[in-house]
Motif scaffolding. Structure first.
Motif, PDB file in Angstrom:
ATOM      1  N   LEU A   1       0.827  -1.205   0.000  1.00 34.75           N
ATOM      2  CA  LEU A   1       0.000   0.000   0.000  1.00 34.75           C
ATOM      3  C   LEU A   1       0.863   1.257   0.000  1.00 34.75           C
ATOM      4  O   LEU A   1       2.020   1.250   0.423  1.00 34.75           O
ATOM      5  N   ASP A   2       0.239   2.341  -0.478  1.00 33.44           N
ATOM      6  CA  ASP A   2       0.878   3.654  -0.449  1.00 33.44           C
ATOM      7  C   ASP A   2       0.668   4.304   0.918  1.00 33.44           C
ATOM      8  O   ASP A   2      -0.278   3.965   1.642  1.00 33.44           O
ATOM      9  N   LEU A   3       1.530   5.239   1.236  1.00 32.57           N
ATOM     10  CA  LEU A   3       1.400   6.020   2.468  1.00 32.57           C
ATOM     11  C   LEU A   3       1.399   7.496   2.117  1.00 32.57           C
ATOM     12  O   LEU A   3       2.296   7.978   1.420  1.00 32.57           O
ATOM     13  N   GLY A   4       0.362   8.193   2.557  1.00 34.54           N
ATOM     14  CA  GLY A   4       0.282   9.629   2.325  1.00 34.54           C
ATOM     15  C   GLY A   4       0.986  10.409   3.420  1.00 34.54           C
ATOM     16  O   GLY A   4       1.113   9.948   4.559  1.00 34.54           O
ATOM     17  N   HIS A   5       1.446  11.604   3.069  1.00 39.46           N
ATOM     18  CA  HIS A   5       2.090  12.494   4.037  1.00 39.46           C
ATOM     19  C   HIS A   5       1.499  13.887   3.893  1.00 39.46           C
ATOM     20  O   HIS A   5       1.432  14.427   2.786  1.00 39.46           O
ATOM     21  N   MET A   6       1.079  14.465   5.008  1.00 43.24           N
ATOM     22  CA  MET A   6       0.681  15.866   5.056  1.00 43.24           C
ATOM     23  C   MET A   6       1.734  16.600   5.869  1.00 43.24           C
ATOM     24  O   MET A   6       1.913  16.308   7.054  1.00 43.24           O
ATOM     25  N   ILE A   7       2.430  17.521   5.233  1.00 39.55           N
ATOM     26  CA  ILE A   7       3.533  18.222   5.887  1.00 39.55           C
ATOM     27  C   ILE A   7       3.079  19.634   6.260  1.00 39.55           C
ATOM     28  O   ILE A   7       2.556  20.368   5.419  1.00 39.55           O
ATOM     29  N   VAL A   8       3.278  19.960   7.532  1.00 35.47           N
ATOM     30  CA  VAL A   8       2.899  21.278   8.052  1.00 35.47           C
ATOM     31  C   VAL A   8       4.155  22.069   8.350  1.00 35.47           C
ATOM     32  O   VAL A   8       4.974  21.654   9.179  1.00 35.47           O
ATOM     33  N   PRO A   9       4.358  23.213   7.681  1.00 34.90           N
ATOM     34  CA  PRO A   9       5.524  24.048   7.996  1.00 34.90           C
ATOM     35  C   PRO A   9       5.289  24.868   9.258  1.00 34.90           C
ATOM     36  O   PRO A   9       4.196  24.860   9.837  1.00 34.90           O
ATOM     37  N   GLU A  10       6.298  25.593   9.668  1.00 36.85           N
ATOM     38  CA  GLU A  10       6.161  26.505  10.810  1.00 36.85           C
ATOM     39  C   GLU A  10       5.113  27.567  10.478  1.00 36.85           C
ATOM     40  O   GLU A  10       5.127  28.153   9.395  1.00 36.85           O
ATOM     41  N   GLN A  11       4.179  27.806  11.411  1.00 35.19           N
ATOM     42  CA  GLN A  11       3.116  28.777  11.188  1.00 35.19           C
ATOM     43  C   GLN A  11       3.516  30.128  11.774  1.00 35.19           C
ATOM     44  O   GLN A  11       4.024  30.189  12.902  1.00 35.19           O
ATOM     45  N   ASP A  12       3.291  31.206  11.014  1.00 37.79           N
ATOM     46  CA  ASP A  12       3.720  32.529  11.437  1.00 37.79           C
ATOM     47  C   ASP A  12       2.636  33.229  12.258  1.00 37.79           C
ATOM     48  O   ASP A  12       2.055  34.225  11.852  1.00 37.79           O
ATOM     49  N   ALA A  13       2.353  32.678  13.434  1.00 33.94           N
ATOM     50  CA  ALA A  13       1.370  33.281  14.343  1.00 33.94           C
ATOM     51  C   ALA A  13       1.583  32.719  15.733  1.00 33.94           C
ATOM     52  O   ALA A  13       2.148  31.647  15.914  1.00 33.94           O
ATOM     53  N   ASP A  14       1.128  33.458  16.738  1.00 33.35           N
ATOM     54  CA  ASP A  14       1.144  32.932  18.097  1.00 33.35           C
ATOM     55  C   ASP A  14      -0.288  32.609  18.512  1.00 33.35           C
ATOM     56  O   ASP A  14      -1.241  32.833  17.763  1.00 33.35           O
ATOM     57  N   ALA A  15      -0.451  32.075  19.711  1.00 31.63           N
ATOM     58  CA  ALA A  15      -1.765  31.622  20.165  1.00 31.63           C
ATOM     59  C   ALA A  15      -2.764  32.769  20.243  1.00 31.63           C
ATOM     60  O   ALA A  15      -3.942  32.608  19.910  1.00 31.63           O
ATOM     61  N   ALA A  16      -2.309  33.946  20.672  1.00 34.08           N
ATOM     62  CA  ALA A  16      -3.220  35.084  20.791  1.00 34.08           C
ATOM     63  C   ALA A  16      -3.735  35.530  19.422  1.00 34.08           C
ATOM     64  O   ALA A  16      -4.924  35.818  19.251  1.00 34.08           O
ATOM     65  N   GLU A  17      -2.835  35.563  18.432  1.00 31.67           N
ATOM     66  CA  GLU A  17      -3.250  35.952  17.091  1.00 31.67           C
ATOM     67  C   GLU A  17      -4.224  34.935  16.509  1.00 31.67           C
ATOM     68  O   GLU A  17      -5.210  35.288  15.873  1.00 31.67           O
ATOM     69  N   LEU A  18      -3.944  33.662  16.753  1.00 32.51           N
ATOM     70  CA  LEU A  18      -4.827  32.611  16.259  1.00 32.51           C
ATOM     71  C   LEU A  18      -6.203  32.715  16.897  1.00 32.51           C
ATOM     72  O   LEU A  18      -7.230  32.647  16.222  1.00 32.51           O
ATOM     73  N   ALA A  19      -6.234  32.902  18.223  1.00 33.70           N
ATOM     74  CA  ALA A  19      -7.506  33.004  18.921  1.00 33.70           C
ATOM     75  C   ALA A  19      -8.313  34.202  18.426  1.00 33.70           C
ATOM     76  O   ALA A  19      -9.530  34.115  18.247  1.00 33.70           O
ATOM     77  N   ALA A  20      -7.625  35.320  18.184  1.00 34.23           N
ATOM     78  CA  ALA A  20      -8.317  36.509  17.687  1.00 34.23           C
ATOM     79  C   ALA A  20      -8.856  36.276  16.283  1.00 34.23           C
ATOM     80  O   ALA A  20      -9.978  36.678  15.954  1.00 34.23           O
ATOM     81  N   ALA A  21      -8.075  35.626  15.447  1.00 36.52           N
ATOM     82  CA  ALA A  21      -8.500  35.368  14.074  1.00 36.52           C
ATOM     83  C   ALA A  21      -9.709  34.453  14.024  1.00 36.52           C
ATOM     84  O   ALA A  21     -10.596  34.605  13.180  1.00 36.52           O
TER      85      ALA A  21
END
Length: 387
Positions: free
Chosen positions: A172-192
């Protein structure tokens, strides 16, 4: 017919059934070893299957399952097939399957059996990828998506045990989802997201493997909004409850880059959508088949872009298409309709969204991100399936 004659006939029937079952197990094992002798598997896989190592079961003890019965069943099947007694390794909150699988490989396991939900199956499968050691399945979760896509007999623990121990190997094949570093902190995320700090978390950078499906947007919101307790109580219907608020959230604006990444080989598309999904298999939660052509061993991902407009009417239009098996032709668009699903056969893609979106892989939600990449790793995992 006397009572004693009836009892004798029943006893005879039970004995015949036991003999036939033992013969079937032995025949399956003999056929499997015959295929190995013909060189139908990689050298690493042949070495793993021909060694004297025990079957090892990596199991999730938090699942609502009768593990005592499963252990007895697997033990009997192993004995019938002249295999060593299986070794059981429990997952923990700190190590949900990777460490146990690596331990099993070091023990020389002939097969590593994942006994748990979709998360355990993915964890074990990702750790086995490239090792040549096959994975067996004893699914005891809510979705059991890989087992369903492989048409395994979920209604019979014994049949599943026979296949896990003596079935044929399918690459079988194996999929990969790659997440880079996100340019935000928790406060910015919560506000958004207009949420508090505890309910909105950035996805950690890294590689999130999947055997069935990963996604961004609506499908991930469903996974993130469904509690484990509710899944234990009502099964896959728990996802329906989480789907209602997610269905009427704002659509996301996204940019898709499909291809190798080279400027002359990459197609760039901007669009609005409810969900972007990366399919290694076609069947998802609740028995819904998004794409019957999606196969876990074809070396491709199916990129599914779902969109609706017009509130409940758009969802009704999309549901009617899915319910009748209608879908967009490969690499063509259904844009302009109030409910659409565009399908594209790909090997890699990057997705960038204007706003933070929930992400998920094989049913586990991992937080919010604005960019992810997905790719396929062909034929790296061997899984036991029926003969």
């Amino acid at each position: 017919m006397t009572w004693s004659m009836l009892v004798a006939l029943i006893a005879l029937g039970v004995a015949v059934f036991a003999l036939l079952t033992a013969w079937k197990n032995q025949a399956a094992l003999a056929a499997y070893k015959k295929r190995l002798s013909r060189g139908q598997h990689t050298p690493a896989a042949r070495a793993a299957a021909e060694n004297d190592g025990p079957p090892v079961v990596v199991y999730n003890p938090t699942k609502k399952a009768d593990f005592d019965y499963l252990k007895q069943t697997l033990s009997r099947v192993a004995a019938d097939a002249s295999l060593p007694e299986p070794v059981w390794l429990a997952t923990t909150a700190e190590d949900t399957g990777t460490g146990q699988t690596k331990q099993a490989i070091e023990m020389g396991a002939s097969v590593v059996i994942a006994a748990g939900g979709d998360g355990t199956v993915t964890e074990v499968g990702a750790a086995l990828a490239g090792s040549g050691v096959p994975m067996g399945l004893l699914p005891v979760g809510t979705g059991n998506l890989l087992a369903r896509n492989l048409n395994l007999p979920l209604d019979s623990e014994r049949d599943m045990a026979v296949i896990a121990l003596t079935g044929r190997d399918r690459a079988l094949d194996l999929g990969h989802m790659i997440v880079p570093e996100q340019d935000a902190d928790a406060a910015e995320l919560a506000a958004a997201l207009k949420r508090d700090h505890t309910s909105a978390e950035l996805a950690k950078p890294g590689d999130y493997p999947f055997l069935v499906i990963a996604g961004v947007g609506f499908d991930a919101e469903i996974m993130g909004g469904t509690s484990s307790q509710l899944k234990e109580q009502i099964g896959w219907l728990a996802y329906v409850r989480a789907a209602i608020p997610a269905a009427f959230a704002k659509r996301m604006h996204l940019t898709l880059r499909v291809g190798s990444g080279a400027a002359d080989e990459t197609a760039v598309v901007e669009t609005d959508a409810r969900s972007v999904m990366f399919l290694n298999c076609g069947e998802i939660t609740g028995g819904l088949v998004l794409d019957p052509d999606a196969k876990p061993d074809d070396g491709w991902l199916e990129l599914a872009v779902l969109d609706t407009r017009g509130g409940i009417f758009g969802w009704a239009a999309l549901a009617s298409k899915l319910g009748t098996g209608m879908r967009a032709p490969k690499n063509k668009s259904l844009s302009g309709q109030i409910g659409s699903m565009d399908m594209h056969r790909i090997r890699e893609v990057s997705v960038e969204t204007r706003t933070f979106q929930q992400i998920q892989a094989d049913g586990d939600a991992y937080g919010y991100a604005r960019s992810v990449c997905a790719r396929i790793d062909p034929a790296v995992l061997r899984v036991r399936v029926g003969n």
